[in-house]
Design an enzyme around this catalytic site. Sequence first.
Site, mmCIF file in Angstrom:
data_model
loop_
_atom_site.group_PDB
_atom_site.id
_atom_site.type_symbol
_atom_site.label_atom_id
_atom_site.label_comp_id
_atom_site.label_asym_id
_atom_site.label_seq_id
_atom_site.Cartn_x
_atom_site.Cartn_y
_atom_site.Cartn_z
ATOM 1 C CG ASP A 34 1.152 -3.699 5.256
ATOM 2 O OD1 ASP A 34 1.946 -2.795 5.563
ATOM 3 O OD2 ASP A 34 -0.067 -3.630 5.482
ATOM 4 C CG ASP B 107 2.127 0.600 8.246
ATOM 5 O OD1 ASP B 107 1.816 0.017 7.194
ATOM 6 O OD2 ASP B 107 1.327 0.847 9.163
ATOM 7 C CG HIS C 64 -0.511 0.068 2.521
ATOM 8 N ND1 HIS C 64 -0.253 1.258 3.152
ATOM 9 C CD2 HIS C 64 -0.254 -0.899 3.431
ATOM 10 C CE1 HIS C 64 0.135 1.028 4.399
ATOM 11 N NE2 HIS C 64 0.162 -0.274 4.590
ATOM 12 C CG HIS D 91 -0.602 3.148 12.525
ATOM 13 N ND1 HIS D 91 -1.885 2.657 12.615
ATOM 14 C CD2 HIS D 91 -0.123 2.670 11.358
ATOM 15 C CE1 HIS D 91 -2.156 1.920 11.552
ATOM 16 N NE2 HIS D 91 -1.090 1.910 10.766
ATOM 17 C CD GLU E 242 -3.325 -1.295 4.904
ATOM 18 O OE1 GLU E 242 -3.286 -2.340 5.569
ATOM 19 O OE2 GLU E 242 -3.007 -0.184 5.390
ATOM 20 C CD GLU E 243 -2.056 2.404 7.341
ATOM 21 O OE1 GLU E 243 -2.891 1.938 8.143
ATOM 22 O OE2 GLU E 243 -0.849 2.110 7.362
#
Length: 505
Positions: A352, A291, A279, A446, A323-324
Site C-alpha cells: 500500500d 494511494d 487496495h 488523500h 480499504e479507505e
Amino acid sequence: MRPSWALTLSPALLSQVHGLQIPFFGSTTPQAPISNAAKELVSSDALQAHVDAANLLNRAKILYEIAELGFDEYNHPTRVIGSKGHLGTIDYIYSTIAALGDYYSITNQSFPAVTGNVFESRLVLGHAVPESARPMGLTPATSSREPVYGSVVAVANFGCELSDYPSDLEGGIAFISRGQCPFGTKSDLAGKAGAIAAVVYNNEKGDLSGTLGTPTPDHVATWGLSDRDAAPVLEKLHNGEKIDAIAYMDAIVDTISTTNIIAQTTAGDPDNCVMLGAHSDSVAEGPGINDDGSGTLTLLELATALTHYNVNNCVRFAWWAGEEEGLLGSEYYVSVLESSENKKIRLFMDYDMLASPNYAYQVYNATNAANPVGSEQLRDLYVDFYEEHGLNYTFIPFDGRSDYVGFIQNGIPGGGIATGAEGVKTEEEQAMFGGTAGDWYDPCYHQYCDTVDNVDLDAWEWNTKLVAHSIATYARSFDGFPERDLAVNTFATSDWKYYGHSLQI
C-alpha cells in the site's frame, strides 16, 4: 461471462490498453495457454528482470483516465467505492487477469460495504471558526442536514462511559477528549446522552481526523479538532463561561455492494499459498494514483510477468475494495474463510503506497513476539533485500494502517512495505533517502493532486522489484519459514490506533 459490475470503457482508453498489450473484455483473444510444466521455475532475478518503471508509468496513466470516469458525480477524478472510477478499476484488473488465459483462476467476491461522503460542513465555537475542524469519516449529517445550535458541554474523562456525559448535554454539543476508546464509541454515547453534535479534540500535538467506523443509530455529526483550537474552548469551559456553537454537516452514510478480485495460480501447491494484496479504491477526494494505485498496478504488472514461469507453491493476488472506508474488503475476505482455507495461507504481504514522491523505504516492524509467527521472517526478507542493494530503510509501526489487520487477527503471518503517507520526513531521513525534511512523505496524500505526477518512479521500480523478490522467494519454497500453528489463531489488535488510514482512537 462479463461480470455484472463491469463497465464499457471508451475506445480511446481501450487503444491505450492495447498499446500495453493489456486487453479488456472482447478486445483481444486471451493468450494461448502454455503448459506450466514446460516453463522454468520462477526465480527472484528472473521475475525482477520484468520490472520496468516505464510500464508502471503507462499503467498509471490508464488508471488516471479510469479515475476520470468519476468526474460527473464528484466533480473530479476519483476511484472511491461506488463510483464509476472504481467500477472501471475493477474492470481493468479483472480484464487484465482474464486475458492471461488459464494461468489464474479468478474469483469476484462481492460484499456489502458502508460508505460515506461529506458534501459540506461548518463548525462555529463561540465567535471562532476553527481551521482544524475536520468531519470524521462515516459521520452522519446534522438533523435534516441543517445547521443546529447549542451550547458546548465538556464531557468527563475520555467519554468512554455513558456516565461521563453530564445531564445538561441534552440539545448541546459534546466536547470530548481523544483517548482510550474509539471515536465511534464517543459519538454513539454522545447521541445516547442527547447531544446534537460532537467534537473530539486532540490531547496530543496536532490536528485530528479519523473515522467513526461501523455506523450506529445513535451516532451524531462529529468533528475532530486540534489541540491548538481546543485549548481556548477548554479554558473558557473551565472558567464556567458559556460557549454557544453552530454545527452544520451535509453528509450521507450508505451501504452499497462492491467487489474484491482474487486471482490464484492454477499451478503450485494449493495447500501452501503465498498471498499478497493491494487496495483497488481511492478516497473520494482524489484519483489515488499513489494511494493505492501504486500497489494495485505493481500487483497487476507482476501477475502478468509471473505467467512466464512455473511455481512450486500457489500464488494468490488480491485487490481489495473498501480499504479507505475501513479495511472492509480484506476483513470480509478473512472473516468468511473456513479454518481449512485459512491454514492454506502461509503468509500475507500488504503493498500500500509504494511510490510516494518524498519517499522513505519503510518496513513494517512486524515481530513474532506481537504477531503470528512468520511475520518477523517476512520483515527480515525485506530488510535483507534493501541491504543487499545498498538501499537505506526504516522501520515503521505495525499498528493497523492497512489491509494486513484481518490476517493478523486471524493468525496469518503478515507484513509489508510502504513509502509514507502524511507523516513528516525527518532530517535524518532526508540524509538517508533525499527529498525534503519537514514535508509529508506524500504531500498529495488523500487529495485531488494524487495524480500520475505524484509518484517517484525510482522508488516505485525498486519496490516493485522487492515485491517480485517476495513473490518468487515463497513461490519457490517455504523451506525455513515457520509452519502455521492453528492452535494460536487469533491476535488482539483492539489497542491499535489506526483502522486503515484513519485514526480510530
